[in-house]
Write a protein that holds these residues in place. Sequence first.
Motif, PDB file in Angstrom:
ATOM      1  N   UNK A 199       3.502   5.540  -5.368  1.00  0.00           N
ATOM      2  CA  UNK A 199       3.342   5.687  -7.055  1.00  0.00           C
ATOM      3  C   UNK A 199       1.902   6.871  -7.376  1.00  0.00           C
ATOM      4  N   UNK A 200       0.905   7.288  -7.066  1.00  0.00           N
ATOM      5  CA  UNK A 200       0.103   7.299  -6.622  1.00  0.00           C
ATOM      6  C   UNK A 200       0.175   9.510  -6.528  1.00  0.00           C
ATOM      7  N   UNK A 201       1.511   9.518  -5.977  1.00  0.00           N
ATOM      8  CA  UNK A 201       2.181  11.015  -6.213  1.00  0.00           C
ATOM      9  C   UNK A 201       2.432  11.871  -7.335  1.00  0.00           C
ATOM     10  N   UNK A 233      -8.608   1.785  -8.860  1.00  0.00           N
ATOM     11  CA  UNK A 233      -7.916   0.275  -8.789  1.00  0.00           C
ATOM     12  C   UNK A 233      -7.834  -0.683  -7.757  1.00  0.00           C
ATOM     13  N   UNK A 234      -6.913  -0.292  -7.388  1.00  0.00           N
ATOM     14  CA  UNK A 234      -6.686  -1.303  -6.033  1.00  0.00           C
ATOM     15  C   UNK A 234      -7.707  -0.783  -4.962  1.00  0.00           C
ATOM     16  N   UNK A 235      -8.537   0.268  -4.779  1.00  0.00           N
ATOM     17  CA  UNK A 235      -9.250   0.031  -3.856  1.00  0.00           C
ATOM     18  C   UNK A 235     -10.908  -0.730  -4.190  1.00  0.00           C
ATOM     19  N   UNK A 260       0.467  -1.483   0.379  1.00  0.00           N
ATOM     20  CA  UNK A 260      -0.499   0.018   0.642  1.00  0.00           C
ATOM     21  C   UNK A 260       0.996   1.007   0.416  1.00  0.00           C
ATOM     22  N   UNK A 261       1.984   1.276   0.439  1.00  0.00           N
ATOM     23  CA  UNK A 261       3.058   2.220   0.874  1.00  0.00           C
ATOM     24  C   UNK A 261       3.559   2.528  -0.418  1.00  0.00           C
ATOM     25  N   UNK A 268      -3.482   8.928 -11.006  1.00  0.00           N
ATOM     26  CA  UNK A 268      -3.681   8.937 -10.665  1.00  0.00           C
ATOM     27  C   UNK A 268      -4.971   8.260 -10.331  1.00  0.00           C
ATOM     28  N   UNK A 269      -5.946   8.790 -10.156  1.00  0.00           N
ATOM     29  CA  UNK A 269      -7.810   8.099  -9.878  1.00  0.00           C
ATOM     30  C   UNK A 269      -8.358   7.076 -10.091  1.00  0.00           C
ATOM     31  N   UNK A 270      -7.377   7.012 -11.503  1.00  0.00           N
ATOM     32  CA  UNK A 270      -7.192   5.281 -11.934  1.00  0.00           C
ATOM     33  C   UNK A 270      -6.850   4.717 -11.223  1.00  0.00           C
TER      34      UNK A 270
END
Length: 169
Positions: free
Chosen positions: A19-21, A34-36, A13-14, A28-30
């Motif tokens: 990676x999101x940042x 996808x992870x959620x 998750x970290x 980022x939204x995608x």
Amino acid sequence: MTPEELSGGLNYINRVLNEYTKEDDRSAATLVTAELDAHLLKLLTENLLPHVDYVSSPLLGRGEPLEAFGARIELAYRLGLIPLEFHHDLHLIRKIRNEFAHGRAGISFREGKVEKLASKLLVGRRALEKMNIPKIASEKIFHSRNLFSMTATVLLPQIFILTARVKRV
């Protein structure tokens, strides 16, 4: 779940949040959605009895009744697996992802519908409010992408931990 699996999951998750940042708004939204969705699928899978060919039909796979993220959010909430505020924010995140997925080139968190949806995120807003940010900085801090980011930062590990607590019959 073993301590090693728990640690490995939280490390993953970290990495996702790191990676999101680095991503643009659409990516980022995608990525977060996808992870959620994957974590919610795991939570449901761990809480439902397994599919048995001659007794039941699959529910969660491709082409099955609970394939859609929205259906999974509803089921998780109605089974009491996630609290109401998670249900609320997961649906907003789903709608934000859809805006990015079907929106025109260059769409961002600063625009119309996406910004309006993100401004309604409860989990991230509450987490940021607990930080007692000075009013001068609050406009930048409560920007829609920051609300989305903080919501993801809270929801991803929380859903993972809910999954880790499941005790099978």
